[in-house]
Design a protein around this motif. Structure first.
Motif, PDB file in Angstrom:
ATOM      1  N   LEU A 296       0.435  -1.119   0.167  1.00  0.00           N
ATOM      2  CA  LEU A 296       0.366  -0.034  -0.045  1.00  0.00           C
ATOM      3  C   LEU A 296       0.737   0.872  -0.225  1.00  0.00           C
ATOM      4  O   LEU A 296       0.193   2.471  -1.063  1.00  0.00           O
ATOM      5  CB  LEU A 296      -1.125  -0.075   1.151  1.00  0.00           C
ATOM      6  CG  LEU A 296      -1.667  -0.730   1.024  1.00  0.00           C
ATOM      7  CD1 LEU A 296      -3.054  -1.127   1.642  1.00  0.00           C
ATOM      8  CD2 LEU A 296      -3.334  -0.214  -0.290  1.00  0.00           C
ATOM      9  N   SER A 297       1.703   1.254   0.742  1.00  0.00           N
ATOM     10  CA  SER A 297       2.981   2.327   0.960  1.00  0.00           C
ATOM     11  C   SER A 297       3.722   2.726  -0.744  1.00  0.00           C
ATOM     12  O   SER A 297       3.596   4.002  -0.753  1.00  0.00           O
ATOM     13  CB  SER A 297       3.935   2.178   1.953  1.00  0.00           C
ATOM     14  OG  SER A 297       4.961   1.112   1.786  1.00  0.00           O
ATOM     15  N   MET A 298       4.395   1.575  -1.752  1.00  0.00           N
ATOM     16  CA  MET A 298       4.261   1.752  -3.055  1.00  0.00           C
ATOM     17  C   MET A 298       2.884   2.489  -3.640  1.00  0.00           C
ATOM     18  O   MET A 298       3.547   2.552  -4.550  1.00  0.00           O
ATOM     19  CB  MET A 298       4.601   0.187  -3.313  1.00  0.00           C
ATOM     20  CG  MET A 298       5.980  -0.311  -2.362  1.00  0.00           C
ATOM     21  SD  MET A 298       7.963   0.900  -2.986  1.00  0.00           S
ATOM     22  CE  MET A 298       7.883   0.417  -4.677  1.00  0.00           C
ATOM     23  N   LYS A 299       1.760   2.066  -3.416  1.00  0.00           N
ATOM     24  CA  LYS A 299       1.135   2.747  -4.123  1.00  0.00           C
ATOM     25  C   LYS A 299       1.293   4.127  -3.773  1.00  0.00           C
ATOM     26  O   LYS A 299       0.033   5.128  -4.330  1.00  0.00           O
ATOM     27  CB  LYS A 299      -0.883   1.768  -3.946  1.00  0.00           C
ATOM     28  CG  LYS A 299      -0.271   1.328  -4.608  1.00  0.00           C
ATOM     29  CD  LYS A 299      -1.428  -0.437  -4.486  1.00  0.00           C
ATOM     30  CE  LYS A 299      -1.283  -1.493  -4.980  1.00  0.00           C
ATOM     31  NZ  LYS A 299      -3.110  -1.832  -4.406  1.00  0.00           N
ATOM     32  N   GLY A 300       1.272   4.576  -3.094  1.00  0.00           N
ATOM     33  CA  GLY A 300       2.059   6.173  -2.427  1.00  0.00           C
ATOM     34  C   GLY A 300       0.646   5.697  -1.273  1.00  0.00           C
ATOM     35  O   GLY A 300       0.468   7.591  -0.900  1.00  0.00           O
ATOM     36  N   TYR A 301       0.733   5.458  -0.633  1.00  0.00           N
ATOM     37  CA  TYR A 301      -0.803   6.132   0.827  1.00  0.00           C
ATOM     38  C   TYR A 301       0.332   5.729   1.598  1.00  0.00           C
ATOM     39  O   TYR A 301       1.310   5.516   1.917  1.00  0.00           O
ATOM     40  CB  TYR A 301      -1.644   3.905   0.447  1.00  0.00           C
ATOM     41  CG  TYR A 301      -2.653   3.911   0.085  1.00  0.00           C
ATOM     42  CD1 TYR A 301      -3.783   4.521   0.378  1.00  0.00           C
ATOM     43  CD2 TYR A 301      -2.799   3.374  -1.061  1.00  0.00           C
ATOM     44  CE1 TYR A 301      -5.033   4.155  -0.149  1.00  0.00           C
ATOM     45  CE2 TYR A 301      -3.897   3.018  -2.071  1.00  0.00           C
ATOM     46  CZ  TYR A 301      -4.983   3.367  -1.632  1.00  0.00           C
ATOM     47  OH  TYR A 301      -5.966   3.479  -2.198  1.00  0.00           O
ATOM     48  N   LYS A 302       0.149   6.406   2.861  1.00  0.00           N
ATOM     49  CA  LYS A 302       0.463   6.939   3.847  1.00  0.00           C
ATOM     50  C   LYS A 302       0.604   6.041   5.254  1.00  0.00           C
ATOM     51  O   LYS A 302      -0.887   5.940   5.416  1.00  0.00           O
ATOM     52  CB  LYS A 302       0.241   8.011   4.596  1.00  0.00           C
ATOM     53  CG  LYS A 302       1.019   8.935   3.608  1.00  0.00           C
ATOM     54  CD  LYS A 302       0.270  10.916   4.262  1.00  0.00           C
ATOM     55  CE  LYS A 302       0.919  11.584   3.739  1.00  0.00           C
ATOM     56  NZ  LYS A 302       0.260  12.143   2.184  1.00  0.00           N
ATOM     57  N   VAL A 303       0.909   4.949   5.455  1.00  0.00           N
ATOM     58  CA  VAL A 303       0.157   3.624   6.133  1.00  0.00           C
ATOM     59  C   VAL A 303       0.999   3.713   7.264  1.00  0.00           C
ATOM     60  O   VAL A 303       2.334   3.764   7.616  1.00  0.00           O
ATOM     61  CB  VAL A 303       0.669   2.324   5.165  1.00  0.00           C
ATOM     62  CG1 VAL A 303       0.588   0.915   5.949  1.00  0.00           C
ATOM     63  CG2 VAL A 303       0.176   2.599   4.167  1.00  0.00           C
ATOM     64  N   ALA A 304       0.681   2.957   8.661  1.00  0.00           N
ATOM     65  CA  ALA A 304       0.873   3.737   9.983  1.00  0.00           C
ATOM     66  C   ALA A 304       0.237   1.566   9.958  1.00  0.00           C
ATOM     67  O   ALA A 304      -0.201   1.097  10.029  1.00  0.00           O
ATOM     68  CB  ALA A 304      -0.052   3.922  10.698  1.00  0.00           C
ATOM     69  N   TYR A 305       1.606   1.549  11.125  1.00  0.00           N
ATOM     70  CA  TYR A 305       1.430  -0.234  11.614  1.00  0.00           C
ATOM     71  C   TYR A 305       2.376  -0.861  13.618  1.00  0.00           C
ATOM     72  O   TYR A 305       2.904  -0.072  13.315  1.00  0.00           O
ATOM     73  CB  TYR A 305       2.513  -1.351  10.707  1.00  0.00           C
ATOM     74  CG  TYR A 305       2.244  -2.619  10.829  1.00  0.00           C
ATOM     75  CD1 TYR A 305       1.568  -3.521  10.018  1.00  0.00           C
ATOM     76  CD2 TYR A 305       3.069  -3.237  11.709  1.00  0.00           C
ATOM     77  CE1 TYR A 305       2.239  -4.645  10.003  1.00  0.00           C
ATOM     78  CE2 TYR A 305       2.828  -5.074  11.853  1.00  0.00           C
ATOM     79  CZ  TYR A 305       1.884  -5.556  11.364  1.00  0.00           C
ATOM     80  OH  TYR A 305       1.712  -6.768  11.006  1.00  0.00           O
ATOM     81  N   LEU A 306       1.032  -0.799  13.545  1.00  0.00           N
ATOM     82  CA  LEU A 306       0.616  -0.583  14.821  1.00  0.00           C
ATOM     83  C   LEU A 306       0.598  -2.038  15.519  1.00  0.00           C
ATOM     84  O   LEU A 306       0.023  -3.017  14.853  1.00  0.00           O
ATOM     85  CB  LEU A 306      -0.601   0.010  16.060  1.00  0.00           C
ATOM     86  CG  LEU A 306      -0.829   1.861  15.292  1.00  0.00           C
ATOM     87  CD1 LEU A 306      -0.933   1.759  14.437  1.00  0.00           C
ATOM     88  CD2 LEU A 306      -2.153   1.712  16.468  1.00  0.00           C
ATOM     89  N   ASP A 307       2.193  -2.726  16.250  1.00  0.00           N
ATOM     90  CA  ASP A 307       1.923  -4.095  16.511  1.00  0.00           C
ATOM     91  C   ASP A 307       1.411  -3.830  18.048  1.00  0.00           C
ATOM     92  O   ASP A 307       1.991  -3.889  18.941  1.00  0.00           O
ATOM     93  CB  ASP A 307       3.708  -3.928  16.731  1.00  0.00           C
ATOM     94  CG  ASP A 307       3.804  -6.034  17.058  1.00  0.00           C
ATOM     95  OD1 ASP A 307       3.369  -6.497  16.996  1.00  0.00           O
ATOM     96  OD2 ASP A 307       5.318  -5.809  16.598  1.00  0.00           O
ATOM     97  N   PHE A 308       0.493  -4.809  17.833  1.00  0.00           N
ATOM     98  CA  PHE A 308      -0.438  -4.663  18.867  1.00  0.00           C
ATOM     99  C   PHE A 308      -0.748  -6.518  19.667  1.00  0.00           C
ATOM    100  O   PHE A 308      -1.053  -7.139  20.261  1.00  0.00           O
ATOM    101  CB  PHE A 308      -2.014  -5.161  18.989  1.00  0.00           C
ATOM    102  CG  PHE A 308      -2.913  -3.255  19.463  1.00  0.00           C
ATOM    103  CD1 PHE A 308      -1.425  -2.470  18.725  1.00  0.00           C
ATOM    104  CD2 PHE A 308      -3.382  -3.122  20.021  1.00  0.00           C
ATOM    105  CE1 PHE A 308      -1.687  -0.939  19.384  1.00  0.00           C
ATOM    106  CE2 PHE A 308      -3.878  -1.610  20.604  1.00  0.00           C
ATOM    107  CZ  PHE A 308      -3.234  -0.821  19.966  1.00  0.00           C
TER     108      PHE A 308
END
Length: 308
Positions: free
Chosen positions: A27-39
Motif C-alpha cells: 500500500l505504501s508503494m501505491k502512495g498511501y501513508k501507512v501506519a503499522y501498530l504492533d499490538f
C-alpha cells in the motif's frame, strides 16, 4: 477514505503478521501513508519482519505501545521503516508520496491480563491520531481471544465515524478453519465481545472478511508423487466443504496467500528483487497486491459477504 485494519487470528502461525506487513508495504508503494501498530504485545516482532534489527523484538527504552497503553510514556515511539531498515533494497523501494511508519511494541512486554477505561481511552486516542495522519493503519492483534482484541473493540466503539475492517487469518487446515470460525462466532469471540462493548452485531460482521494462508497449489504439484497429489486434492475438497459449512467459503474470503518457500524460513517483506532473483514466487507478491486492492476498494469489499 481513512481505514483502520485489524488483523486477527485464533491461532499463532497463521501468517497474520507477515501478510499484514507485506500488505502495508505494498500500500505504501501505491502512495498511501501507512501506519503499522504492533499490538502483538507478548511477541512484538514487526520490527524483525521489516528487518530493523535494533527493534526486532520491540523497543528497549520503554517507549513502545505496551508502555504507552499503561500510561508509562506520553507518546509511543514511531519508526520510519525505510529510514531504519537494515535492508538496502527495502530502504530504496519507495513511492514519492508513500509512507510506512511502525509503532513498535516493547521488548519484554507481555499480554495484558486486565482492561481498564484508561487503557481504552489511550487506545482510542491513538487510533484517532492515526486516522488523522495516515490513510491506512494496520493493527496487528495478539492471537486468540486476547485483551488486545477486547481493547481494539472497546476503543473503536468511541470512534463512531471510523471505517474499520477486520481481517481474520487462518491456514488452510481443518483445525485452523474451526478456530477462525470460533474466533468470530463463539463466546468471547469478535462478535460477542463487540456486542458487549456496544457494537451492532450485523454491522460488525459486515466489517469482517477471512484470509486463507499457506494454500497449496493443486494445479502444479511439483515434486509430489501421484499418491501424494491425489491425497492433497482430496484434502482440499474436504477443507472446502468444511469452510462452506462454517460460512467461510469462496464468497466470504477476501483473498488467499499461496504456500511461499521463502516465508517458510524467514518472515519478511517480499520485494520485486526477490521475485526477479527467483527466490520468491511471483504468485505470492500478486496475492499480496490483490489483497490491498480488495481492501481499499469499497465496491470489491462489499462483494465479499460473510455468512451470518
Amino acid at each position: 477514505m481513512t481505514v483502520l485494519v485489524f488483523s486477527a487470528s485464533d491461532k499463532g502461525g497463521t501468517g497474520r503478521s507477515v501478510t499484514s506487513c507485506n500488505m502495508a508495504y505494498w500500500l505504501s508503494m501505491k502512495g498511501y501513508k501507512v501506519a503499522y501498530l504492533d499490538f502483538d504485545f507478548g511477541s512484538p516482532t514487526a520490527g524483525g519482519t521489516f528487518e530493523i534489527s535494533r527493534i526486532d523484538n520491540g523497543v528497549r527504552d520503554g517507549s513502545g505501545l505496551h508502555s504507552y497503553l499503561l500510561d508509562d510514556n506520553g507518546t509511543p515511539a514511531r519508526v520510519s521503516v525505510r529510514s531504519e531498515t537494515d535492508r538496502m533494497e527495502l530502504s530504496r523501494s519507495r513511492h514519492p508520496s508513500g509512507r510506512l511508519v511502525l509503532f513498535p511494541g516493547d521488548l519484554g512486554g507481555s499480554e495484558f491480563t486486565t482492561l481498564d477505561h484508561r487503557m481504552i481511552d489511550r487506545c482510542a486516542a491513538l487510533f484517532a491520531t492515526c486516522e488523522q495522519e495516515f490513510d491506512v493503519s494496520f493493527v496487528d492483534l495478539s492471537a486468540g481471544r486476547s485483551i488486545a482484541l477486547a481493547l481494539a473493540l472497546s476503543a473503536t466503539r468511541q470512534l463512531e465515524r471510523a471505517v474499520c475492517r477486520w481481517l481474520i487469518f487462518h491456514r488452510w487446515t481443518r483445525q485452523h478453519i474451526a478456530a477462525a470460525h470460533g474466533l468470530v462466532h463463539d463466546d468471547n469471540g469478535v462478535l460477542a465481545t463487540g456486542v458487549e462493548w456496544g457494537h451492532d452485531r450485523a454491522e460488525l460482521l459486515n466489517s469482517l472478511r477471512y484470509i486463507r494462508t499457506a494454500v497449496p497449489e493443486l494445479n502444479a504439484p511439483a515434486g509430489l508423487r501421484p499418491a501424494q497429489a491425489a491425497w492433497l486434492k482430496e484434502q482440499h475438497n474436504t477443507l472446502t466443504r468444511a469452510a462452506n459449512r462454517h460460512g467461510m467459503g469462496e464468497s466470504g474470503i477476501l483473498g488467499k496467500i499461496p504456500v511461499e518457500p521463502m516465508l517458510q524460513c524467514r518472515e519478511q517483506v517480499i520485494l520485486d528483487v526477490d521475485v526477479a532473483a527467483h527466490v520468491a514466487n511471483v504468485e505470492t507478491v500478486a496475492a499480496f497486491r490483490e489483497l490491498t486492492e480488495k481492501l481499499m476498494n469499497d465496491a470489491v469489499w462489499e462483494q465479499v459477504e460473510v455468512r451470518r
